[in-house]
Design an enzyme around this catalytic site. Structure first.
Site, short mmCIF file in Angstrom:
data_model
loop_
_atom_site.label_atom_id
_atom_site.label_comp_id
_atom_site.label_asym_id
_atom_site.label_seq_id
_atom_site.Cartn_x
_atom_site.Cartn_y
_atom_site.Cartn_z
N HIS A 97 -1.31 -0.69 -9.73
CA HIS A 97 -2.05 -1.47 -8.61
C HIS A 97 -2.44 -2.64 -9.37
O HIS A 97 -3.78 -3.00 -9.28
CB HIS A 97 -2.89 -0.51 -8.03
CG HIS A 97 -2.96 -1.21 -6.64
ND1 HIS A 97 -3.59 -0.54 -5.46
CD2 HIS A 97 -3.11 -2.48 -5.96
CE1 HIS A 97 -3.63 -1.32 -4.43
NE2 HIS A 97 -3.52 -2.55 -4.71
N ARG A 155 0.82 -1.15 -0.01
CA ARG A 155 -0.04 0.13 0.03
C ARG A 155 0.95 1.33 0.05
O ARG A 155 1.72 1.31 0.47
CB ARG A 155 -0.77 -0.18 1.16
CG ARG A 155 -2.08 -0.97 1.14
CD ARG A 155 -3.12 -0.35 0.18
NE ARG A 155 -4.48 -1.48 0.10
CZ ARG A 155 -4.26 -2.68 -0.74
NH1 ARG A 155 -3.47 -2.97 -1.06
NH2 ARG A 155 -5.41 -3.34 -0.59
N GLU A 175 -4.02 7.07 -5.20
CA GLU A 175 -4.09 6.21 -6.57
C GLU A 175 -5.80 6.85 -6.94
O GLU A 175 -6.47 7.11 -6.41
CB GLU A 175 -4.41 4.86 -6.22
CG GLU A 175 -2.99 4.32 -5.76
CD GLU A 175 -2.96 2.87 -5.53
OE1 GLU A 175 -3.98 2.40 -5.90
OE2 GLU A 175 -1.79 2.35 -5.01
C1 GLV Z 1 -4.61 -5.43 -3.57
O1 GLV Z 1 -4.03 -4.44 -3.21
C2 GLV Z 1 -5.21 -6.25 -2.55
O2 GLV Z 1 -5.31 -5.93 -1.52
O3 GLV Z 1 -5.88 -7.21 -2.89
C1 GLV Z 2 -0.90 -6.73 -2.07
O1 GLV Z 2 -1.43 -5.97 -3.11
C2 GLV Z 2 -1.24 -6.63 -0.63
O2 GLV Z 2 -2.37 -5.93 -0.41
O3 GLV Z 2 -0.34 -7.20 0.03
#
Ligand code: GLV
Ligand code: GLV
Length: 322
Positions: free
Chosen positions: A286, A238, A267
């Site tokens: 993302h 994040r 974002e």
């Molecule tokens: C993506 O960032 C997720 O949290 O699945």
């Molecule tokens: C990947 O996007 C995560 O949320 O760890």
């Protein structure tokens, strides 16, 4: 009247099919924008279930104004966009999509690290721009990955899946996490390190931690200054875990060598974002979990979680268990 389910983004019809007999389902139909706040609040007011995206803010105001709301199923493993305390107060279930996206996200994160190390995106651009006039010994020469040290911040499932890939590349693995991971230490040879130790020793610093009050702003100027000047920083978790101004300065001042970023503080970013003015930054929109197979599985999991809650069962991947 059938219970109403609102989906904040257009999903393929086939995903919705299991809902259509019993529920009235509506989606935000514009594929290129997220649902405006006022429309989300209005739809939530009559919703029993919401299938949300990580870009939607599901906060106290929304829970308080939505008398029927029993479940929010977020199409992501992260759920920092949802106010869990407000959900608990309301007695609403919050669900996420862990596990189904673990390997896919680890793949992308590894790719981001490789692309940054070996300058793949820059090299592609070079060819496309007609700049490739001759083979030359140090043309687009990058940095090795194999036998280097990678430091993983956030050793959850995705961190461990990433570590498995790193082991296959003969990397030395350090990790920093709230809790120790004995199994990863044993099977992957990962070594626990405190954050400073990890930052000073790693050739690649890879962030895979969830966004929480503890990780928000974890990486500031001092942290980038502790890294090797040859280090590459990768963030697939994040954006707000990183102070982006500090990252920018670190890249400009040569405190670190490069960055591969799948996530940003705010974002989406546009082409004028300061980080994009730097040649040693690679940016992705993302897409950590974005393979067709995995995104379909994530959608199906959200749908099954919503059905479970509305039909009085315990959903598969409930976040607020208490
Ligand atoms: C993506 O960032 C997720 O949290 O699945
Ligand atoms: C990947 O996007 C995560 O949320 O760890």
């Amino acid at each position: 009247m059938k219970p109403y389910i609102y989906i904040t983004r257009k999903l393929p019809e086939e995903v919705l099919r299991p809902l259509l007999d019993q529920y009235e389902v509506e989606m935000w139909e514009d594929e290129n924008s997220s649902v405006p706040r006022d429309i989300l609040l209005e739809k939530a007011q009559k919703a029993s279930g919401i299938l949300s995206m990580l870009s939607d803010t599901i906060d106290k105001e929304l829970f308080e104004q939505s008398p029927n709301l029993k479940v929010v199923a977020n199409l992501a493993v992260g759920y920092d966009n949802i106010d869990l305390a407000a959900a608990n107060e309301k007695g609403a279930s919050v669900c996420n999509t862990p596990d189904v996206l673990t390997d896919t996200t680890a793949d992308l994160t590894f790719g981001l690290m490789m692309a940054a190390a070996r300058r793949l995106i820059e090299a592609d651009r070079y060819v496309r721009e007609g700049k490739w006039k001759s083979w030359s010994p140090l043309l687009m020469a990058g940095m090795d990955i194999h036998h280097k040290t990678v430091g993983i911040i956030g050793m959850g499932s995705i961190g461990e899946a990433f570590a498995k890939r790193a082991k296959g590349f003969d990397m030395d693995i350090l990790y920093h996490n709230r809790s120790r991971k004995p199994e990863a230490e044993e099977t992957l040879g990962a070594k626990y390190a405190d954050l400073d130790e990890l930052l000073t020793q790693s050739d690649f610093v890879v962030c895979l931690a969830p966004l929480t009050p503890e990780t928000k702003g974890l990486l500031q100027k001092e942290q980038f200054q502790r890294m090797k000047s040859s280090a590459v920083f990768v963030n697939a978790a994040r954006g707000p875990i990183v102070n982006e101004d500090a990252l920018y300065d670190a890249l400009v001042n040569g405190d670190i060598a490069g960055a591969g970023l799948d996530v940003f503080e705010k974002e989406p970013i546009d082409e004028h974002h300061p980080l994009l003015s730097l040649k040693n930054v690679f940016a992705l929109p993302h897409i950590g979990s974005s393979s067709v197979e995995t995104r379909m599985e994530m959608m199906e999991l959200c749908v099954s979680n919503i059905r479970a809650v509305l039909e009085g069962h315990i959903p598969n991947t409930l976040v607020n268990k208490d």
